[in-house]
Design a protein around this motif. Structure first.
Motif, PDB file in Angstrom:
ATOM      1  N   VAL A  26      21.525  23.524  51.395  1.00 49.19           N
ATOM      2  CA  VAL A  26      21.377  23.274  52.752  1.00 49.19           C
ATOM      3  C   VAL A  26      22.493  23.668  53.263  1.00 49.19           C
ATOM      4  N   GLU A  27      21.988  24.196  54.551  1.00 49.73           N
ATOM      5  CA  GLU A  27      23.678  24.488  55.485  1.00 49.73           C
ATOM      6  C   GLU A  27      23.751  23.297  56.459  1.00 49.73           C
ATOM      7  N   THR A  28      25.155  23.455  56.294  1.00 47.20           N
ATOM      8  CA  THR A  28      25.222  21.521  58.326  1.00 47.20           C
ATOM      9  C   THR A  28      26.262  21.752  59.035  1.00 47.20           C
ATOM     10  N   ARG A  36      24.735  16.903  59.669  1.00 43.54           N
ATOM     11  CA  ARG A  36      23.722  16.613  59.832  1.00 43.54           C
ATOM     12  C   ARG A  36      22.825  18.511  58.603  1.00 43.54           C
ATOM     13  N   ILE A  37      21.763  18.099  58.681  1.00 45.94           N
ATOM     14  CA  ILE A  37      21.466  19.454  57.949  1.00 45.94           C
ATOM     15  C   ILE A  37      20.722  20.461  58.996  1.00 45.94           C
ATOM     16  N   ALA A  40      17.281  23.982  55.093  1.00 44.40           N
ATOM     17  CA  ALA A  40      17.128  23.890  54.070  1.00 44.40           C
ATOM     18  C   ALA A  40      16.530  24.883  52.865  1.00 44.40           C
ATOM     19  N   PRO A  61      19.763  19.549  63.943  1.00 46.11           N
ATOM     20  CA  PRO A  61      20.585  18.182  63.764  1.00 46.11           C
ATOM     21  C   PRO A  61      20.725  17.752  64.716  1.00 46.11           C
ATOM     22  N   ASP A 108      25.461  18.597  48.507  1.00 37.60           N
ATOM     23  CA  ASP A 108      23.961  18.968  49.001  1.00 37.60           C
ATOM     24  C   ASP A 108      23.421  17.441  48.616  1.00 37.60           C
ATOM     25  N   MET A 111      23.995  15.224  51.254  1.00 40.86           N
ATOM     26  CA  MET A 111      23.564  14.893  53.065  1.00 40.86           C
ATOM     27  C   MET A 111      22.356  15.015  52.802  1.00 40.86           C
ATOM     28  N   LEU A 112      21.879  15.362  51.584  1.00 39.39           N
ATOM     29  CA  LEU A 112      20.424  14.702  51.215  1.00 39.39           C
ATOM     30  C   LEU A 112      19.844  13.669  51.549  1.00 39.39           C
ATOM     31  N   GLU A 115      20.344  12.109  54.781  1.00 41.90           N
ATOM     32  CA  GLU A 115      19.264  12.579  55.846  1.00 41.90           C
ATOM     33  C   GLU A 115      18.104  11.485  56.163  1.00 41.90           C
ATOM     34  N   ALA A 164      20.654  29.392  53.453  1.00 45.19           N
ATOM     35  CA  ALA A 164      20.172  28.690  52.580  1.00 45.19           C
ATOM     36  C   ALA A 164      18.770  29.015  51.621  1.00 45.19           C
TER      37      ALA A 164
END
Length: 335
Positions: A26-28, A36-37, A40, A61, A108, A111-112, A115, A164
């Motif tokens: 994931v990039e955030t 936030r992401i 993904a 995001p 990762d 963050m998931l 979300e 990602a």
């Protein structure tokens, strides 16, 4: 360097190994609790590490995109992207019943999990596997624990770092020989339990995607008392090595990411945010190293390393754990 031959195994495949994996990247917008992401990717692998399929999505995001210089995703690109609740079902389908595999999996997964909690959905993940931990267990001769080093060890060509989908592809290709090496040695995989968040409380809403933070506004803000850093200072930062928990970091001048948010990320990574520069300062972060501010002048006189914000943000993604933990002073007796 000789690649591991993953076509042969010295013993039958371990029956205790998982039946499938979901390699995730994931990039955030950053590293803090309320980040936030923005994108993904998932590569689904079978029990032997062979690729079954892959999936990628952008995610709006609902705030500024953070370090665009790292992930390349601008507000304009993300403004029309789906919100996380709109892709949660597709993502769940690819994660369900599989071990989540990621490079620095704790990040990762966190963050998931956040979300999913915001979306009031339970993440279908029970276990995760960190490829950094696996490479340590395998004692791979890597110069550091960056994804690019793991990829180079196995001869995997990285095409778009911090995209990602490409990061997930690279990790999937490097994970397969790692998995086979572990199987040949009869190694127990370093699996960790994932506990999904069941509720979430948002902080004040940040600007939606499309907002561009200004850089020239006043820099004054009320001071915040932060908890003491629990790690001892390991000394100065050395280039080409990761940051280490406990390092003392000072900031000078304007930053593209809100200063308070940047400091929060540093604290969350285990660093000590200092308000001034001294001989004990591990590094100074500034976008204008030639400015004659008191901090840059002191840093240069002490020989303190100076790095730009973009480089510091990148380093925050791979902070080495502290060698020891400082013992907190005993609390006053309640008797």
């Amino acid at each position: 360097m000789t690649m591991l031959d993953d076509r042969q195994t010295a013993a039958p495949w371990p029956t205790a190994y998982p039946q499938g994996y979901a390699v995730v990247d994931v990039e955030t917008t950053g590293l803090a609790r309320d980040d936030r992401i923005v994108s993904a990717a998932v590569y689904r692998l079978d029990a032997l590490g062979n690729v079954e399929d892959h999936w990628y999505t952008l995610v709006n995001p609902e705030r500024d995109p953070g370090p665009v210089w790292i992930h390349g995703l601008t507000s304009d690109v993300l403004e029309g992207a789906p919100l996380f609740p709109e892709v949660a079902a597709q993502l769940s389908e690819r994660l369900a019943g599989r071990v989540l595999v990621a490079h620095n999996a704790a990040f990762d997964w966190s963050m998931l999990a956040r979300e999913y909690a915001r979306a009031a959905v339970t993440a279908p993940v029970e276990q995760r596997l960190c490829t950094i931990a696996l490479s340590k267990e395998l004692r791979l001769p890597l110069p550091n624990h960056k994804l690019e080093s793991l990829a180079a060890h196995f001869g995997v060509v990285q095409q778009r770092a911090h995209h990602a989908l490409d990061d997930a592809r690279v990790l999937a290709e490097a994970f397969r020989p790692s998995l086979h090496a572990a199987a040949r040695g009869g190694m127990r995989l370093p699996l960790l339990e994932c506990r999904p968040l069941t509720e979430w409380s948002d902080s004040p809403v940040l600007p939606r995607a499309g907002y561009q933070p200004s850089r020239g506004q006043g820099s004054w803000r009320p001071s915040r008392k932060r908890p003491a850093c629990p790690y001892p200072n390991p000394g100065r930062y050395e280039s080409d090595k990761p940051l280490m928990q406990g390092m003392r970091v000072a900031f000078s001048g304007d930053t593209s990411v809100d200063r308070e948010l940047l400091e929060d990320r540093a604290v969350e990574a285990g660093l000590h945010v200092a308000t001034s520069v001294s001989r004990l300062t591990s590094l100074l972060v500034t976008n204008d190293p030639d400015a004659a501010t008191s901090k840059t002048v002191k840093a240069k006189s002490f020989g303190t390393p100076i790095v730009e914000e973009s480089a510091f943000t990148h380093l925050l993604r791979d902070v080495a754990p502290a060698r020891t933990v400082a013992v907190p002073p005993p609390s006053p007796s309640s008797e």
